[in-house]
Design an enzyme around this catalytic site. Structure first.
Site, PDB file in Angstrom:
ATOM      1  N   ASP A  43      -2.711  20.591 -18.282  1.00  0.00           N
ATOM      2  CA  ASP A  43      -3.871  19.682 -18.309  1.00  0.00           C
ATOM      3  C   ASP A  43      -4.523  19.490 -16.947  1.00  0.00           C
ATOM      4  OD1 ASP A  43      -1.847  18.078 -20.615  1.00  0.00           O
ATOM      5  OD2 ASP A  43      -3.806  18.925 -21.116  1.00  0.00           O
ATOM      6  N   HIS A  59       6.306  17.565 -16.274  1.00  0.00           N
ATOM      7  CA  HIS A  59       6.524  18.103 -17.620  1.00  0.00           C
ATOM      8  C   HIS A  59       7.988  17.905 -18.002  1.00  0.00           C
ATOM      9  CE1 HIS A  59       6.437  20.875 -21.021  1.00  0.00           C
ATOM     10  NE2 HIS A  59       5.127  20.752 -20.969  1.00  0.00           N
TER      11      HIS A  59
HETATM   12  C1  SDX Z   1       1.401  18.050 -22.307  1.00  0.00           C
HETATM   13  O1  SDX Z   1       5.939  18.707 -24.182  1.00  0.00           O
HETATM   14  C2  SDX Z   1       5.013  19.569 -24.031  1.00  0.00           C
HETATM   15  O2  SDX Z   1       5.236  20.772 -24.130  1.00  0.00           O
HETATM   16  C3  SDX Z   1       3.639  18.978 -23.794  1.00  0.00           C
HETATM   17  C4  SDX Z   1       2.534  19.989 -23.494  1.00  0.00           C
HETATM   18  C5  SDX Z   1       2.246  20.873 -24.671  1.00  0.00           C
HETATM   19  O3  SDX Z   1       1.727  21.988 -24.456  1.00  0.00           O
HETATM   20  O4  SDX Z   1       2.411  20.396 -25.816  1.00  0.00           O
HETATM   21  O5  SDX Z   1       2.918  20.806 -22.387  1.00  0.00           O
HETATM   22  C6  SDX Z   1       1.214  19.290 -23.141  1.00  0.00           C
HETATM   23  O6  SDX Z   1       1.493  16.986 -22.849  1.00  0.00           O
HETATM   24  C7  SDX Z   1       1.522  18.188 -20.809  1.00  0.00           C
HETATM   25  C8  SDX Z   1       1.854  16.831 -20.098  1.00  0.00           C
HETATM   26  C9  SDX Z   1       0.543  16.051 -19.941  1.00  0.00           C
HETATM   27  N1  SDX Z   1       0.832  14.688 -19.413  1.00  0.00           N
HETATM   28  C10 SDX Z   1       0.527  14.328 -18.163  1.00  0.00           C
HETATM   29  O7  SDX Z   1       0.060  15.091 -17.315  1.00  0.00           O
HETATM   30  C11 SDX Z   1       0.769  12.847 -17.866  1.00  0.00           C
HETATM   31  C12 SDX Z   1       1.505  12.687 -16.523  1.00  0.00           C
HETATM   32  N2  SDX Z   1       2.844  13.231 -16.675  1.00  0.00           N
HETATM   33  C13 SDX Z   1       3.908  12.317 -16.996  1.00  0.00           C
HETATM   34  O8  SDX Z   1       3.614  11.135 -17.612  1.00  0.00           O
HETATM   35  C14 SDX Z   1       5.230  12.985 -17.328  1.00  0.00           C
HETATM   36  O9  SDX Z   1       5.447  13.940 -16.373  1.00  0.00           O
HETATM   37  C15 SDX Z   1       5.405  13.594 -18.710  1.00  0.00           C
HETATM   38  C16 SDX Z   1       5.017  12.649 -19.780  1.00  0.00           C
HETATM   39  C17 SDX Z   1       4.615  14.846 -18.826  1.00  0.00           C
HETATM   40  C18 SDX Z   1       6.888  13.956 -18.843  1.00  0.00           C
HETATM   41  O10 SDX Z   1       7.593  12.766 -18.885  1.00  0.00           O
HETATM   42  P1  SDX Z   1       9.197  12.761 -18.823  1.00  0.00           P
HETATM   43  O11 SDX Z   1       9.770  14.110 -19.026  1.00  0.00           O
HETATM   44  O12 SDX Z   1       9.660  11.643 -19.719  1.00  0.00           O
HETATM   45  O13 SDX Z   1       9.468  12.421 -17.320  1.00  0.00           O
HETATM   46  P2  SDX Z   1       9.730  10.966 -16.770  1.00  0.00           P
HETATM   47  O14 SDX Z   1       8.632  10.037 -17.215  1.00  0.00           O
HETATM   48  O15 SDX Z   1      11.137  10.607 -17.115  1.00  0.00           O
HETATM   49  O16 SDX Z   1       9.587  11.176 -15.184  1.00  0.00           O
HETATM   50  C19 SDX Z   1      10.705  11.530 -14.379  1.00  0.00           C
HETATM   51  C20 SDX Z   1      10.387  10.928 -13.008  1.00  0.00           C
HETATM   52  C21 SDX Z   1      10.074   9.432 -13.067  1.00  0.00           C
HETATM   53  O17 SDX Z   1      10.373   8.898 -11.776  1.00  0.00           O
HETATM   54  P3  SDX Z   1      11.773   8.078 -11.550  1.00  0.00           P
HETATM   55  O18 SDX Z   1      11.835   7.016 -12.651  1.00  0.00           O
HETATM   56  O19 SDX Z   1      12.853   9.128 -11.708  1.00  0.00           O
HETATM   57  O20 SDX Z   1      11.688   7.498 -10.161  1.00  0.00           O
HETATM   58  O21 SDX Z   1       9.198  11.543 -12.482  1.00  0.00           O
HETATM   59  C22 SDX Z   1       8.178  10.556 -12.349  1.00  0.00           C
HETATM   60  C23 SDX Z   1       8.593   9.368 -13.215  1.00  0.00           C
HETATM   61  O22 SDX Z   1       8.033   8.152 -12.694  1.00  0.00           O
HETATM   62  N3  SDX Z   1       6.942  11.170 -12.826  1.00  0.00           N
HETATM   63  C24 SDX Z   1       5.751  11.024 -12.249  1.00  0.00           C
HETATM   64  C25 SDX Z   1       4.876  11.832 -12.995  1.00  0.00           C
HETATM   65  N4  SDX Z   1       5.536  12.422 -13.997  1.00  0.00           N
HETATM   66  C26 SDX Z   1       6.815  12.007 -13.885  1.00  0.00           C
HETATM   67  N5  SDX Z   1       5.351  10.291 -11.177  1.00  0.00           N
HETATM   68  C27 SDX Z   1       4.050  10.381 -10.860  1.00  0.00           C
HETATM   69  N6  SDX Z   1       3.146  11.142 -11.520  1.00  0.00           N
HETATM   70  C28 SDX Z   1       3.524  11.863 -12.596  1.00  0.00           C
HETATM   71  N7  SDX Z   1       2.625  12.618 -13.239  1.00  0.00           N
END
Ligand code: SDX
Length: 391
Positions: free
Chosen positions: A325, A268
């Site tokens: 989720d 998140h």
């Molecule tokens: C919702 O914003 C809100 O409030 C949203 C929400 C709401 O109520 O409106 O809470 C609802 O959308 C919840 C999130 C649902 N999405 C997912 O579950 C999809 C999987 N999660 C990710 O794609 C990610 O965690 C996000 C999109 C939720 C957040 O993305 P960020 O903040 O841009 O984080 P990032 O992509 O920069 O990740 C930071 C690091 C990265 O690794 P490095 O490049 O540092 O090596 O963490 C890794 C990412 O690759 N990472 C994950 C991961 N989430 C982040 N690696 C594996 N699996 C994951 N789920």
């Protein structure tokens, strides 16, 4: 810093507005709507009461709640002509695209106005009609007749009745499902400036009407990184189940920098601790499955996946925890809701939050049209080259 423009991809460090609606402390895993803790609202309130709280800023008196409920009840019908819109969609149409288009078309029937009473009535109309649009789009996709709203049912029970009743026999909404869905809608009701809410504010900042702004918010929510994640989680768990329950393989894929696969339902932007909503949903899952006396192999896989991820260095150092989720789809499944409707239910829950945020934006004298800048990295100035000089 480039001159006066700060490069802030994803606006992660930008306060796009001032708001009094929802407070999140991501480090501590705190979520409050208008100052009330989400745990208290789930324990004591209802989705209709929370909708009132978000939109008007205060918990309603008994009289205010009854009048609000009465208005929602008496605005739940769609204009009969709108049924023709559904006829144009093939059964394969994703309900989120139908929902977005149908909400945008409400502007045709209920034009925007500078009269605050009309503006408020349009908010009521939208909150009352979205569940009817959602249920009708489901019935259309499975070739069943539409079931009309019933004024004797609660908001949540009425939706479930429109989803699962058929004209040929009476259908009783299971009280457990009514309660579970009401809690899920409360948990989804608002979340400060997430992607879809920012979209609602951005579209609304141009002066576009409520229905256009919410239609855009529904489109933003449909993405798998946002509201579409609840559907993606179940698809991921089903893939693991098909793969002999080998969740370690998917955990490894999620950590592999060369593999675009992400552990859906994890991570998140704001919560660097447990998403308090995920905690509450996980508790609810155990209660519901105990009460129903059912077993779902996907739940076992989800619990093993969560346990392994929470002990894994990759997830720990990136502070990746289950988000709202991760378990919500398991509950929708238990209630017989089809997978392609999960994000529609997210939109139904988030609607009062979007409405409240749009209202706050429209009433804020400091609101300016959203128009961010960029860091330009394209070609410098170059002279035009005629066609025959280009090989
Ligand atoms: C919702 O914003 C809100 O409030 C949203 C929400 C709401 O109520 O409106 O809470 C609802 O959308 C919840 C999130 C649902 N999405 C997912 O579950 C999809 C999987 N999660 C990710 O794609 C990610 O965690 C996000 C999109 C939720 C957040 O993305 P960020 O903040 O841009 O984080 P990032 O992509 O920069 O990740 C930071 C690091 C990265 O690794 P490095 O490049 O540092 O090596 O963490 C890794 C990412 O690759 N990472 C994950 C991961 N989430 C982040 N690696 C594996 N699996 C994951 N789920």
């Amino acid at each position: 810093q480039t001159g006066y423009i700060t490069y802030d991809p994803g606006l992660a460090n930008t306060g796009s507005c001032q708001s009094s609606i929802t407070f999140i402390n991501g480090e501590a895993g705190v979520l409050r709507y208008r100052g009330y803790a989400i745990e208290d609202l789930v324990a004591h309130s209802s989705f209709v009461e929370v909708s009132y709280l978000l939109i008007y800023g205060e918990l309603p008196t008994r009289a205010q709640l009854e009048q609000f409920q009465d208005r929602l009840t008496h605005h739940s019908l769609l204009h009969e002509d709108m049924k023709k819109f559904f006829e144009g969609y093939p059964p394969s149409a994703h309900p989120m695209s139908v929902l977005s288009a149908m909400v945008a078309s409400l502007s045709t029937y209920y034009p925007d106005s500078t009269d605050p009473e009309i503006t408020e009535l349009n908010m009521i109309r939208l909150l009352a009609k979205l569940k009817t649009i959602a249920a009708f789009s489901y019935k259309k996709s499975i070739g069943q007749p539409y079931i009309y709203p019933r004024n004797d049912l609660s908001y949540t029970a009425d939706f479930l009745h429109m989803m699962f009743a058929v004209p040929s026999e009476p259908y009783e909404v299971p009280p457990l499902f009514e309660k579970v869905l009401d809690v899920l809608l409360i948990l989804h009701a608002d979340h400060e400036q997430n992607c879809s809410t920012s979209t609602v504010r951005m579209v609304g900042s141009s002066g576009a009407d409520l229905f256009a702004a919410i239609s855009a918010g529904i489109s933003a929510l449909s993405g798998p990184l946002h509201g579409g994640a609840n559907q993606a989680v179940i698809q991921m768990l089903e893939a693991i189940h098909q793969d002999g329950g080998n969740y370690q393989k998917y955990l490894a894929k999620a950590k592999d920098p060369n593999d675009p696969f992400r552990l859906m339902g994890f991570g998140h932007r704001v919560y660097k601790n447990f998403d308090p909503r995920a905690r509450l949903i996980k508790k609810l899952v155990d209660q519901v499955f105990n009460e129903m006396g059912v077993h779902d192999p996907l739940l076992e896989i989800a619990k093993k996946l969560e346990e392994a991820a929470l002990q894994d260095e990759y997830f720990i150092e990136r502070k990746l925890y289950p988000n709202i989720d991760f378990y919500s789809g398991i509950l929708y499944r238990a209630m017989g809701i089809p997978t392609n409707m999960y994000t529609v239910l997210f939109a139904m829950g988030r609607l009062p939050g979007w409405i409240a945020q749009w209202k706050e934006m429209r009433e804020d004298p400091h609101t300016r049209i959203y128009r961010p800048r960029q860091i330009y990295q394209g070609a410098t100035h170059r002279p035009y080259r005629p066609l025959d000089e280009r090989e």
